[in-house]
Design an enzyme around this catalytic site. Structure first.
Site, short mmCIF file in Angstrom:
data_model
loop_
_atom_site.label_atom_id
_atom_site.label_comp_id
_atom_site.label_asym_id
_atom_site.label_seq_id
_atom_site.Cartn_x
_atom_site.Cartn_y
_atom_site.Cartn_z
N HIS A 122 -13.22 9.13 -7.64
CA HIS A 122 -12.22 9.22 -8.70
C HIS A 122 -11.15 10.27 -8.41
O HIS A 122 -10.63 10.91 -9.33
CB HIS A 122 -12.88 9.43 -10.07
CG HIS A 122 -13.52 8.17 -10.56
ND1 HIS A 122 -14.76 7.77 -10.14
CD2 HIS A 122 -13.07 7.22 -11.40
CE1 HIS A 122 -15.06 6.63 -10.70
NE2 HIS A 122 -14.05 6.25 -11.48
N HIS A 181 -2.55 3.17 -5.42
CA HIS A 181 -3.52 2.13 -5.78
C HIS A 181 -4.91 2.65 -5.44
O HIS A 181 -5.05 3.73 -4.85
CB HIS A 181 -3.24 0.82 -5.03
CG HIS A 181 -3.38 0.94 -3.55
ND1 HIS A 181 -2.46 1.61 -2.76
CD2 HIS A 181 -4.34 0.51 -2.71
CE1 HIS A 181 -2.85 1.57 -1.50
NE2 HIS A 181 -4.00 0.91 -1.44
N GLU A 232 -13.17 -0.86 2.66
CA GLU A 232 -12.11 -0.66 1.67
C GLU A 232 -12.07 -1.80 0.65
O GLU A 232 -11.83 -1.58 -0.53
CB GLU A 232 -10.78 -0.55 2.42
CG GLU A 232 -9.60 -0.20 1.57
CD GLU A 232 -8.35 0.00 2.38
OE1 GLU A 232 -8.15 1.11 2.92
OE2 GLU A 232 -7.57 -0.96 2.50
N CYS A 280 0.81 -1.23 0.00
CA CYS A 280 0.00 0.00 0.00
C CYS A 280 0.84 1.27 0.00
O CYS A 280 0.29 2.37 -0.04
CB CYS A 280 -0.97 0.01 1.17
SG CYS A 280 -2.25 -1.26 0.99
#
Length: 150
Positions: free
Chosen positions: A75, A29, A136, A25
């Site tokens: 987004h 991503h 998530e 992470c």
């Protein structure tokens, strides 16, 4: 008069990176987040009120969460502004990308806390934010409860 909890669910796509993290992470991503917002209140008892029988109109709750969270984060790519990711963020913005800079590590735990503040500030005074669940992935989520944060 009964106290009732109602929940509305939302979804949005957001990218992020965890600066200094020791796993995958640390790379940029994204996730398909699911946010469940639960509020607490008493249904309106005035039979002449347009929202008679409702704690809060789901449409009103949707407006708040969309304006404060979904429309902003959908987004977008989120970076901690206090890390070297700031350079990447600036470059992405120059190229027309939607970037959000926050003053925390953009983990689900910190994001759900940020979201709680934003939503609480917009709720009518008679409505209490009870909990948030920020999912998530299909198997990983963070939860925020008002009772744990008094």
């Amino acid at each position: 008069m009964s106290t009732i909890r109602i929940t509305k669910q939302f979804s949005f796509e957001t990218g992020h990176a965890l600066y200094g993290y020791d796993g995958k992470c640390k790379n940029v991503h994204g996730h398909s987040y699911k946010l469940s917002v639960t509020v607490l209140g008493c249904p309106i008892q005035d039979s002449n009120h347009a929202k008679f029988g409702m704690v809060i109109d789901f449409t009103d709750l949707k407006t708040i969460v969309k304006e404060e969270i979904v429309d902003l984060f959908d987004h977008a790519t989120v970076f901690n502004k206090n890390t070297p990711h700031l350079e990447l963020a600036i470059e992405l913005e120059k190229r027309g990308h939607h970037v959000i800079l926050v003053d925390y590590q953009p983990t689900s735990e910190n994001m759900v806390t940020d979201f709680a503040v934003k939503i609480k500030n917009r709720l009518p005074k008679e409505i209490e934010l009870f909990s948030l669940k920020l999912q998530e992935t299909e198997t990983s989520f963070a939860e925020w409860y008002a009772s744990d944060n008094k």
